[in-house]
Design a protein around this motif. Structure first.
Motif, mmCIF file in Angstrom:
data_model
loop_
_atom_site.group_PDB
_atom_site.id
_atom_site.type_symbol
_atom_site.label_atom_id
_atom_site.label_comp_id
_atom_site.label_asym_id
_atom_site.label_seq_id
_atom_site.Cartn_x
_atom_site.Cartn_y
_atom_site.Cartn_z
ATOM 1 N N ARG A 235 49.985 41.865 35.047
ATOM 2 C CA ARG A 235 51.107 42.710 34.620
ATOM 3 C C ARG A 235 50.758 43.476 33.353
ATOM 4 N NH1 ARG A 235 56.163 39.239 33.650
ATOM 5 N NH2 ARG A 235 54.800 38.491 31.993
ATOM 6 N N ALA A 236 50.040 42.827 32.432
ATOM 7 C CA ALA A 236 49.645 43.499 31.193
ATOM 8 C C ALA A 236 48.722 44.681 31.482
ATOM 9 C CB ALA A 236 48.964 42.506 30.256
ATOM 10 N N ILE A 237 47.816 44.510 32.448
ATOM 11 C CA ILE A 237 46.924 45.612 32.825
ATOM 12 C C ILE A 237 47.735 46.784 33.370
ATOM 13 C CG2 ILE A 237 45.072 46.325 34.383
ATOM 14 C CD1 ILE A 237 44.063 43.438 34.343
ATOM 15 N N LEU A 238 48.631 46.489 34.307
ATOM 16 C CA LEU A 238 49.429 47.547 34.931
ATOM 17 C C LEU A 238 50.375 48.196 33.926
ATOM 18 C CD1 LEU A 238 50.217 45.718 38.292
ATOM 19 C CD2 LEU A 238 48.660 47.649 37.964
ATOM 20 N N ARG A 239 50.972 47.392 33.068
ATOM 21 C CA ARG A 239 51.890 47.933 32.059
ATOM 22 C C ARG A 239 51.145 48.855 31.101
ATOM 23 N NH1 ARG A 239 54.832 43.327 28.987
ATOM 24 N NH2 ARG A 239 55.924 43.173 30.992
ATOM 25 N N ASN A 240 49.934 48.448 30.724
ATOM 26 C CA ASN A 240 49.113 49.254 29.827
ATOM 27 C C ASN A 240 48.804 50.613 30.441
ATOM 28 O OD1 ASN A 240 46.018 50.025 29.292
ATOM 29 N ND2 ASN A 240 46.861 49.161 27.409
ATOM 30 N N ARG B 294 43.204 47.576 41.995
ATOM 31 C CA ARG B 294 42.196 47.618 40.932
ATOM 32 C C ARG B 294 42.520 46.584 39.853
ATOM 33 N NH1 ARG B 294 40.041 53.112 38.127
ATOM 34 N NH2 ARG B 294 39.088 53.253 40.206
ATOM 35 N N ALA B 295 43.794 46.430 39.533
ATOM 36 C CA ALA B 295 44.187 45.415 38.550
ATOM 37 C C ALA B 295 43.814 44.017 39.044
ATOM 38 C CB ALA B 295 45.686 45.506 38.274
ATOM 39 N N PHE B 296 43.989 43.771 40.352
ATOM 40 C CA PHE B 296 43.584 42.484 40.923
ATOM 41 C C PHE B 296 42.082 42.268 40.730
ATOM 42 C CE2 PHE B 296 47.077 42.797 44.439
ATOM 43 C CZ PHE B 296 48.046 42.641 43.467
ATOM 44 N N ASP B 297 41.297 43.307 41.024
ATOM 45 C CA ASP B 297 39.843 43.192 40.927
ATOM 46 C C ASP B 297 39.405 42.902 39.491
ATOM 47 O OD1 ASP B 297 39.619 43.682 43.629
ATOM 48 O OD2 ASP B 297 39.212 45.824 43.395
ATOM 49 N N ILE B 298 40.050 43.567 38.536
ATOM 50 C CA ILE B 298 39.725 43.323 37.130
ATOM 51 C C ILE B 298 40.041 41.880 36.760
ATOM 52 C CG2 ILE B 298 40.365 43.893 34.752
ATOM 53 C CD1 ILE B 298 40.820 46.767 35.686
ATOM 54 N N ALA B 299 41.205 41.409 37.180
ATOM 55 C CA ALA B 299 41.606 40.035 36.874
ATOM 56 C C ALA B 299 40.631 39.026 37.482
ATOM 57 C CB ALA B 299 43.024 39.784 37.390
ATOM 58 N N LEU B 300 40.187 39.290 38.708
ATOM 59 C CA LEU B 300 39.230 38.391 39.357
ATOM 60 C C LEU B 300 37.886 38.414 38.636
ATOM 61 C CD1 LEU B 300 40.080 39.191 43.083
ATOM 62 C CD2 LEU B 300 40.416 36.987 41.945
ATOM 63 N N ASP B 301 37.443 39.610 38.231
ATOM 64 C CA ASP B 301 36.178 39.721 37.504
ATOM 65 C C ASP B 301 36.238 38.964 36.178
ATOM 66 O OD1 ASP B 301 35.087 41.242 39.495
ATOM 67 O OD2 ASP B 301 35.426 43.165 38.504
ATOM 68 N N GLU B 302 37.391 39.045 35.515
ATOM 69 C CA GLU B 302 37.558 38.384 34.222
ATOM 70 C C GLU B 302 37.928 36.910 34.366
ATOM 71 O OE1 GLU B 302 36.909 39.712 31.358
ATOM 72 O OE2 GLU B 302 36.512 41.734 32.123
ATOM 73 N N LYS B 303 38.175 36.486 35.633
ATOM 74 C CA LYS B 303 38.603 35.107 35.908
ATOM 75 C C LYS B 303 39.888 34.759 35.151
ATOM 76 C CE LYS B 303 34.024 33.301 37.096
ATOM 77 N NZ LYS B 303 33.397 34.635 37.196
ATOM 78 N N LYS B 304 40.780 35.741 35.108
ATOM 79 C CA LYS B 304 42.093 35.560 34.489
ATOM 80 C C LYS B 304 43.131 36.087 35.478
ATOM 81 C CE LYS B 304 40.342 36.219 29.777
ATOM 82 N NZ LYS B 304 40.445 37.044 28.537
ATOM 83 N N THR B 305 43.513 35.237 36.411
ATOM 84 C CA THR B 305 44.324 35.711 37.535
ATOM 85 C C THR B 305 45.805 35.365 37.414
ATOM 86 O OG1 THR B 305 43.705 33.704 38.759
ATOM 87 C CG2 THR B 305 42.391 35.688 39.148
ATOM 88 N N SER B 306 46.282 35.107 36.213
ATOM 89 C CA SER B 306 47.720 34.873 36.054
ATOM 90 C C SER B 306 48.464 36.192 36.227
ATOM 91 C CB SER B 306 48.018 34.294 34.670
ATOM 92 O OG SER B 306 47.743 35.250 33.661
ATOM 93 N N ALA C 136 47.423 41.161 49.737
ATOM 94 C CA ALA C 136 46.228 41.011 48.902
ATOM 95 C C ALA C 136 46.489 40.053 47.745
ATOM 96 C CB ALA C 136 45.793 42.372 48.369
ATOM 97 N N TYR C 137 47.681 40.133 47.162
ATOM 98 C CA TYR C 137 48.033 39.248 46.047
ATOM 99 C C TYR C 137 48.045 37.795 46.503
ATOM 100 C CZ TYR C 137 50.536 37.506 41.936
ATOM 101 O OH TYR C 137 50.894 36.809 40.806
ATOM 102 N N LEU C 138 48.633 37.554 47.678
ATOM 103 C CA LEU C 138 48.693 36.192 48.207
ATOM 104 C C LEU C 138 47.304 35.675 48.569
ATOM 105 C CD1 LEU C 138 51.821 36.597 50.503
ATOM 106 C CD2 LEU C 138 51.709 35.253 48.408
#
Length: 234
Positions: free
Chosen positions: A199-204, A182-194, A151-153
């Motif tokens: 990692r910051a989402i998951l670490r939080n 879910r972290a991937f989906d959030i990053a895609l929604d925010e258009k911040k996919t670095s 999914a990440y790739l």
């Protein structure tokens, strides 16, 4: 061509500017819009093109060909999409080989089982069942890692660093695949996919005690009940 799921494709700015040198700004807008739509949706009907950008000038129309179904497409964009898909597939295969090699190195595929000393009435069937449960658990973990990596790739980065893959593997093992997705989906929604953002989402969430998706939901329900707004509460 089927709708492309990859979130990106190589875009050569100098080639685009060279190809659009004789276009005015309206025509350039039509051209880049249709290229993006082709990457997102595949070949386009005349009606879809008209609804998206209106009537095409001869200059823009000349950049597109007609396939056997009468749909418009840009050949160069088709080629770049195929290259990207081939690259993503190679990356997925490399990830799969890596995890399979790790599995072999760990002795998980060689039929080895854990051996415990018999005594105090411990039966051999109990030991066999325990070994089977451990191997099954390890297999599930490997499957979860492979699913998240794929999914990440596909969704985030088709050419990730080894460090990001190693760190992602750790989060899968600690939090499960659903939290990572879910972290991937959030990053895609925010258009911040670095990777640093994901990692910051998951670490939080890990710091908040999240170890599975139900934990995540419970944390967010508690925040909502306390009237707090969480940036990553989606």
């Amino acid at each position: 061509m089927a709708k492309n799921k990859d979130p990106a494709v190589l875009f050569y700015t100098s080639d685009f500017l060279g190809g659009a040198a004789l276009m005015n700004m309206k025509e350039r807008g039509q051209y880049i819009t249709l290229l993006c739509l082709q990457r997102e949706r595949g070949h386009m009907t005349e009606g879809e093109v008209a609804r998206a950008v209106g009537r095409l000038s001869e200059e823009v129309r000349g950049k597109f060909e007609t396939d056997e179904d009468g749909k418009l497409f840009n050949r160069r964009m088709d080629e770049e999409i195929k290259k990207r898909e081939a690259h993503s597939q190679r990356q997925r295969e490399n990830v799969a080989k890596r995890w399979n090699k790790q599995k072999d190195d760990d002795g998980m595929s060689s039929g080895n089982t854990m051996v415990l000393p018999l005594g105090n009435g411990t039966s051999s069937s109990y030991i066999d069942n325990l070994s089977l449960e451990q191997e099954t658990s390890s297999a599930r973990t490997r499957d979860a890692i492979a699913t998240v990596m794929s999914a990440y790739l596909d969704k985030i980065n088709a050419n990730p660093s080894q460090q990001s893959l190693d760190e992602l593997k750790g989060y899968v093992e600690q939090m499960g695949p659903e939290c990572c997705q879910r972290a991937f989906d959030i990053a895609l929604d925010e258009k911040k996919t670095s990777w640093s953002y994901i990692r910051a989402i998951l670490r939080n969430k890990l710091a908040q005690g999240v170890r599975c998706l139900s934990d995540w939901d419970a944390v967010e329900d508690k925040r909502k009940g306390e009237g707090e707004d969480d940036y990553w509460a989606k």
